[in-house]
Design a protein around this motif. Structure first.
Motif, PDB file in Angstrom:
ATOM      1  N   ASP A  16       4.031  39.344  -0.611  1.00 54.75           N
ATOM      2  CA  ASP A  16       5.048  39.387   0.963  1.00 54.75           C
ATOM      3  C   ASP A  16       5.152  40.581   1.356  1.00 54.75           C
ATOM      4  O   ASP A  16       4.795  40.737   2.311  1.00 54.75           O
ATOM      5  CB  ASP A  16       6.053  39.313  -0.592  1.00 54.75           C
ATOM      6  CG  ASP A  16       6.435  38.420  -1.130  1.00 54.75           C
ATOM      7  OD1 ASP A  16       5.596  37.193  -0.824  1.00 54.75           O
ATOM      8  OD2 ASP A  16       6.769  38.320  -1.722  1.00 54.75           O
ATOM      9  N   ALA A  17       4.779  41.646   0.982  1.00 58.48           N
ATOM     10  CA  ALA A  17       4.389  43.053   1.370  1.00 58.48           C
ATOM     11  C   ALA A  17       3.042  42.799   2.505  1.00 58.48           C
ATOM     12  O   ALA A  17       3.893  43.626   3.620  1.00 58.48           O
ATOM     13  CB  ALA A  17       4.412  44.042   0.764  1.00 58.48           C
ATOM     14  N   ALA A  18       2.267  42.614   2.497  1.00 63.33           N
ATOM     15  CA  ALA A  18       1.301  42.085   3.282  1.00 63.33           C
ATOM     16  C   ALA A  18       1.546  40.886   4.558  1.00 63.33           C
ATOM     17  O   ALA A  18       1.177  41.244   5.970  1.00 63.33           O
ATOM     18  CB  ALA A  18      -0.133  40.909   2.631  1.00 63.33           C
ATOM     19  N   PRO A  59       7.168  55.004  12.748  1.00 62.57           N
ATOM     20  CA  PRO A  59       7.043  54.078  12.968  1.00 62.57           C
ATOM     21  C   PRO A  59       7.467  53.778  10.979  1.00 62.57           C
ATOM     22  O   PRO A  59       7.430  54.230  10.474  1.00 62.57           O
ATOM     23  CB  PRO A  59       5.695  53.781  12.803  1.00 62.57           C
ATOM     24  CG  PRO A  59       5.188  54.918  12.212  1.00 62.57           C
ATOM     25  CD  PRO A  59       5.629  55.895  12.948  1.00 62.57           C
ATOM     26  N   THR A  60       8.649  52.468  11.329  1.00 63.43           N
ATOM     27  CA  THR A  60       9.473  52.483   9.994  1.00 63.43           C
ATOM     28  C   THR A  60       9.457  50.656   9.710  1.00 63.43           C
ATOM     29  O   THR A  60       8.718  49.846  11.057  1.00 63.43           O
ATOM     30  CB  THR A  60      10.631  52.777  10.491  1.00 63.43           C
ATOM     31  OG1 THR A  60      11.107  52.079  11.434  1.00 63.43           O
ATOM     32  CG2 THR A  60      11.192  53.477  10.027  1.00 63.43           C
ATOM     33  N   CYS A  61       9.506  50.065   8.867  1.00 63.03           N
ATOM     34  CA  CYS A  61       9.467  48.998   9.038  1.00 63.03           C
ATOM     35  C   CYS A  61      10.531  48.787   7.162  1.00 63.03           C
ATOM     36  O   CYS A  61      11.094  49.598   6.911  1.00 63.03           O
ATOM     37  CB  CYS A  61       8.249  48.364   8.008  1.00 63.03           C
ATOM     38  SG  CYS A  61       7.151  48.875   6.838  1.00 63.03           S
ATOM     39  N   ASP A  62      10.603  47.801   7.384  1.00 67.19           N
ATOM     40  CA  ASP A  62      12.330  47.569   6.357  1.00 67.19           C
ATOM     41  C   ASP A  62      11.355  46.863   4.232  1.00 67.19           C
ATOM     42  O   ASP A  62      12.806  47.583   4.399  1.00 67.19           O
ATOM     43  CB  ASP A  62      12.293  45.648   6.657  1.00 67.19           C
ATOM     44  CG  ASP A  62      12.848  45.455   7.668  1.00 67.19           C
ATOM     45  OD1 ASP A  62      13.533  46.808   7.632  1.00 67.19           O
ATOM     46  OD2 ASP A  62      13.116  44.183   8.433  1.00 67.19           O
ATOM     47  N   ARG A  63      10.092  47.023   4.244  1.00 64.69           N
ATOM     48  CA  ARG A  63       9.992  47.078   2.690  1.00 64.69           C
ATOM     49  C   ARG A  63       9.439  48.258   2.830  1.00 64.69           C
ATOM     50  O   ARG A  63       8.558  48.288   1.367  1.00 64.69           O
ATOM     51  CB  ARG A  63       9.605  45.858   2.770  1.00 64.69           C
ATOM     52  CG  ARG A  63       9.924  44.391   3.332  1.00 64.69           C
ATOM     53  CD  ARG A  63       8.983  43.427   2.263  1.00 64.69           C
ATOM     54  NE  ARG A  63       9.921  42.160   3.005  1.00 64.69           N
ATOM     55  CZ  ARG A  63      10.068  40.931   2.334  1.00 64.69           C
ATOM     56  NH1 ARG A  63       8.472  40.560   1.436  1.00 64.69           N
ATOM     57  NH2 ARG A  63      10.810  40.242   2.666  1.00 64.69           N
ATOM     58  N   SER A  76       1.035  39.928  11.314  1.00 67.97           N
ATOM     59  CA  SER A  76       0.818  40.402  10.958  1.00 67.97           C
ATOM     60  C   SER A  76       1.227  41.446  10.327  1.00 67.97           C
ATOM     61  O   SER A  76       2.264  41.815   9.599  1.00 67.97           O
ATOM     62  CB  SER A  76       0.137  41.199  12.571  1.00 67.97           C
ATOM     63  OG  SER A  76      -0.038  40.823  13.820  1.00 67.97           O
ATOM     64  N   PHE A  77       0.281  41.879   9.530  1.00 68.54           N
ATOM     65  CA  PHE A  77       0.281  43.626   8.711  1.00 68.54           C
ATOM     66  C   PHE A  77       0.871  44.701   8.726  1.00 68.54           C
ATOM     67  O   PHE A  77      -0.353  44.536  10.046  1.00 68.54           O
ATOM     68  CB  PHE A  77      -0.886  43.449   7.209  1.00 68.54           C
ATOM     69  CG  PHE A  77      -1.067  42.076   6.218  1.00 68.54           C
ATOM     70  CD1 PHE A  77      -1.388  41.129   7.114  1.00 68.54           C
ATOM     71  CD2 PHE A  77      -0.759  42.490   5.519  1.00 68.54           C
ATOM     72  CE1 PHE A  77      -1.730  39.975   6.589  1.00 68.54           C
ATOM     73  CE2 PHE A  77      -0.595  41.082   4.593  1.00 68.54           C
ATOM     74  CZ  PHE A  77      -1.172  40.050   5.215  1.00 68.54           C
TER      75      PHE A  77
END
Length: 500
Positions: free
Chosen positions: A386-388, A400-404, A434-435
């Protein structure tokens, strides 16, 4: 020889104490040769009874040999026992100078033939048969060694060839041609006679000996019955005498009981005082069952009074009682051992069942542990997958940020030159699948500022550079190349392996 001639009527053609002559018998065949004569199988004409006679010629005999002849005849007349060859009659032929001693016929042969037959078949004689023959031989020797009155008899040539068997397989001792009468209990015989293989150490040393010499010979007969060969064998008589004096011999086979091996060892003791007597041998439990069947001694005035026989019977009864007590004790001991063995088997069975339960529980625990490990591995693989496959991070406040992923907040801020970036920069947007750069370990994203590419986190800052404002950061687009297809395939395979 005068004693022999005076003991019965004689004539020129032949005579005997009963008035028989050579014409009263038919010679059937020759059996063999004994110590001092030839044996022949004969049939008595008046009743057809099969007998055997020993033909002895005294013409060429020395005085010593004539004394031996008289000794044999007198012994056969005085000895009466079921296990001794029965004396029937004698015939003296003065014309030929021969004496014919008539005895009962033992159609079972002798022990020497039995031993040879078993040796050819390579088969040992059963132990019970050996005990029976040894018991009967001991009873015959007791009849000879019994010192009732003032007389005792030594056989002095005891060997398997002189032990005969009747039709029922009972042993009878014969050939007393070398026996010697001891006139009183303290006398000793010292004449060097006998068969070398069965002679005792005191005979080899030409020293005095008593009844214990016959016990030695009985031990050698017992050894030969068990091993089918004599214990002492040598090519020269000097070597044979040396081995006999040492008393060293190979033990009997292991198939025989310790009792029989002990009897042989006791009888073959080099020191005569260490050998058992005939009475000691007959007291052994293995001989008691055979000592009263077909081997009872006949009562005669020469054998002693009734009181002595009563004492002998009392001794036998006491021996039987002792043997019965020993058997009962052995039976009780055997029962106790059987009970203890049953209890031990029950305990072992219980321990085995408990061990099986423990092994079953251990197997179940191991299976549950493997299942839990697989479940945890599956959960970890799903989380990593899921993280990938999460969405791409966005730049917020220069980071740069992401949700997880919370680690994205630790990246350094972007700096740009003094020239402001254009309002909009056309960048290739990453695909939805994309990762992120942080999660897959890719280099920092490239930001297009003022027509130049600068990687985020650069440490060098120009003099005229200025800090990017938040509105500019929001309008700036991050340019990052997508993950190549082969790389995505490898990551997908690793995720599937972790899941499996």
């Amino acid at each position: 020889i005068k004693l022999l001639l005076m003991s019965g009527n004689t004539s020129g053609s032949g005579g005997s104490s009963g008035g028989c002559s050579l014409s009263d018998y038919d010679v059937l065949c020759e059996i063999g040769t004994g110590s001092y004569g030839t044996c022949a199988k004969i049939r008595r004409k008046r009743d057809g009874l099969i007998l055997v006679w020993k033909e002895l010629s005294y013409v060429t005999m020395t005085e010593a040999e004539k004394r031996y002849l008289c000794s044999e005849v007198n012994l056969l007349k005085s000895l009466s026992h079921p296990n001794i060859v029965k004396y029937v009659d004698r015939i003296h032929d003065r014309a030929t100078g021969k004496v014919y001693i008539i005895m009962e016929y033992c159609d079972g042969g002798d022990l020497l033939k039995r031993i040879r037959a078993h040796r050819e078949k390579k088969k040992y004689i059963p132990e019970q048969q050996i005990w029976k023959w040894l018991t009967q031989l001991s009873l015959a020797l007791r009849c000879c060694h019994c010192r009732q009155g003032v007389k005792a008899v030594l056989h002095r040539d005891l060997k398997p060839a002189n032990c005969f068997l009747d039709s029922d397989g009972n042993l009878k001792l014969g050939d007393f041609g070398l026996a010697r009468v001891l006139r009183h209990s303290g006398s000793f015989a010292s004449t060097f006679v006998g068969t070398p293989y069965y002679m005792s150490p005191e005979q080899m040393q030409k020293s005095a000996y008593t009844e214990k010499s016959d016990i030695w010979s009985l031990g050698i007969v017992a050894y030969e019955l068990a091993c089918l060969r004599p214990p002492f064998v040598a090519d020269k008589q000097r070597d044979l005498a040396t081995r006999i004096r040492r008393g060293e011999f190979e033990p009997p086979p292991d198939c025989y009981s310790p009792a029989l091996r002990a009897l042989i060892a006791d009888c073959l003791a080099v020191t005569p005082e260490h050998r058992p007597s005939v009475e000691d041998l007959l007291q052994r439990p293995e001989m008691i069952p055979y000592s009263g069947s077909g081997a009872e001694e006949s009562i005669s005035p020469e054998r002693g009074s009734l009181q002595s026989w009563a004492d002998s019977l009392a001794k036998r009864e006491s021996a039987v009682r002792r043997a019965s007590a020993q058997l009962e004790s052995a039976r009780l001991d055997l029962k106790a051992r059987q009970r203890s063995l049953s209890e031990l088997e029950a305990r072992l069975a219980a321990r085995e069942r408990a061990l099986i339960d423990v092994e079953r529980k251990l197997a179940n625990g191991q299976a549950q542990l493997r299942f839990e490990q697989l479940r945890l591995a599956e959960s970890a693989a799903v989380q990593r997958l899921d993280a990938a496959t999460s969405t791409e991070p966005t730049i917020s406040n220069g980071r740069p940020t992401c949700d997880r992923c919370s680690s994205c907040q630790q990246l350094p801020q972007f700096t740009t030159p003094d020239t402001p970036p254009p309002e909009s920069v056309a960048l290739s947007a990453p695909s939805a699948t994309s990762f992120s750069a942080v999660s897959v370990g890719l280099p920092p994203p490239v930001v297009a500022l003022n027509g130049r590419q600068r990687r985020s986190g650069a440490s060098s800052t120009p003099t005229n550079s200025r800090k990017v404002q938040p509105d500019e950061q929001q309008s700036a687009a991050v340019r990052r190349p997508p993950i190549p297809a082969p790389r995505r395939s490898v990551l997908r395979d690793q995720a599937n392996q972790l899941y499996c």
